[in-house]
Design an enzyme around this catalytic site. Structure first.
Site, mmCIF file in Angstrom:
data_model
loop_
_atom_site.group_PDB
_atom_site.id
_atom_site.type_symbol
_atom_site.label_atom_id
_atom_site.label_comp_id
_atom_site.label_asym_id
_atom_site.label_seq_id
_atom_site.Cartn_x
_atom_site.Cartn_y
_atom_site.Cartn_z
ATOM 1 C CD1 TRP A 87 -2.152 -2.122 1.854
ATOM 2 C CD2 TRP A 87 -3.250 -0.765 0.439
ATOM 3 N NE1 TRP A 87 -3.354 -2.713 1.550
ATOM 4 C CE2 TRP A 87 -4.052 -1.918 0.687
ATOM 5 C CE3 TRP A 87 -3.735 0.206 -0.425
ATOM 6 C CZ2 TRP A 87 -5.307 -2.095 0.115
ATOM 7 C CZ3 TRP A 87 -4.986 0.033 -1.002
ATOM 8 C CH2 TRP A 87 -5.757 -1.095 -0.733
ATOM 9 N N GLY A 163 7.764 2.134 -6.633
ATOM 10 C CA GLY A 163 6.843 1.100 -7.084
ATOM 11 C C GLY A 163 6.922 1.013 -8.592
ATOM 12 C CB SER A 176 5.818 8.873 -4.368
ATOM 13 O OG SER A 176 5.999 7.892 -3.365
ATOM 14 C CB CYS A 192 6.195 0.045 1.765
ATOM 15 S SG CYS A 192 6.115 1.333 0.509
#
Length: 233
Positions: A87, A163, A176, A192
């Site tokens: 996530w 990612g 990011s 994560c």
């Protein structure tokens, strides 16, 4: 530990484009853009591109995401990103750098199809860009992402996430970096999958630094790891 090398300047021989969205980009629109662009790069009908965006608040699930790691108290939209990882939160004040490159000849690293070298170069690119802003960052064995020591807590915290998705050796998604997001929004997930550490941002080091300052550093440091300076469009 597997030894990898950064991508050398000579590894890319085709012009890479650099595009910045000035307004927040809805996450579904970004997925559509990246899927279409990566397909065209694979077909040889589009140039590789680095795309800088911000998103409205959203949680995205990687291929290893666990349902128990999502709390989402504010009810933000959630999406299956299709990238690697778990996530991740995206929102205003966070810079997304989506990197769409051909990882096979002629635009990719040498040796071709070296995913470890590609990921290592992404990490080093972020680290070098933060150094331009006076922030010391690093990676840690066994942890995904880019880390630093938070100036307020004195503890290690994540400042950048990675990612990646690769479709027939064309990369999409990317990195990011937290400039000045609402850090409380990260409480809606286990970032994560790592529960032991928090998150931090550039603004906690220097509130005067802006998204544009980070963008300039990213562009300046690109050629050190990926080749000639991209063409801004």
């Amino acid at each position: 530990m597997v030894e990898t090398r950064a991508i050398a300047v000579s590894d890319f021989c085709e012009e890479i484009l650099w595009k910045t969205n000035e307004r927040p980009t809805p996450y579904p629109d970004a997925l559509e853009f990246m899927a279409e662009k990566s397909r065209k790069i694979r077909e040889g009908s589009a140039s590789p591109i680095v795309w800088l965006v911000e998103h409205p608040p959203v949680f995205t699930a990687g291929t290893s995401a666990k349902a128990d790691d999502l709390y989402n108290p504010h009810g933000y939209p959630t999406y299956d990103a299709g990238r690697g990882g778990q996530w991740t939160y995206h929102g205003p004040g966070q810079r997304l750098a989506y990197v769409m490159l051909d990882l096979a000849h002629p635009n990719g690293p040498t040796p071709p199809r070296d995913l470890r070298a590609f990921v290592k170069s992404l990490e080093n690119w972020v680290i070098a860009s933060l150094a331009q802003l006076g922030i010391t960052a690093f990676t840690r064995e066994g942890r995904i992402g880019v880390w630093t020591v938070d100036p307020q807590s004195g503890l290690e915290a994540k400042i950048g996430a990675l990612g990646i998705r690769v479709s027939r050796w064309v990369s999409w998604h990317g990195v990011s970096i937290n400039v000045d997001p609402a850090l409380d929004d990260f409480d809606g997930i286990v970032p994560c999958g790592i529960r032991e550490f928090g998150v931090t941002s550039i603004s906690r080091f220097n509130p005067s630094l802006t998204m544009q300052d980070l963008d300039s550093a990213l562009l300046q440091c690109w050629s050190q790891f990926f080749g000639s300076t991209p063409k801004e469009i």
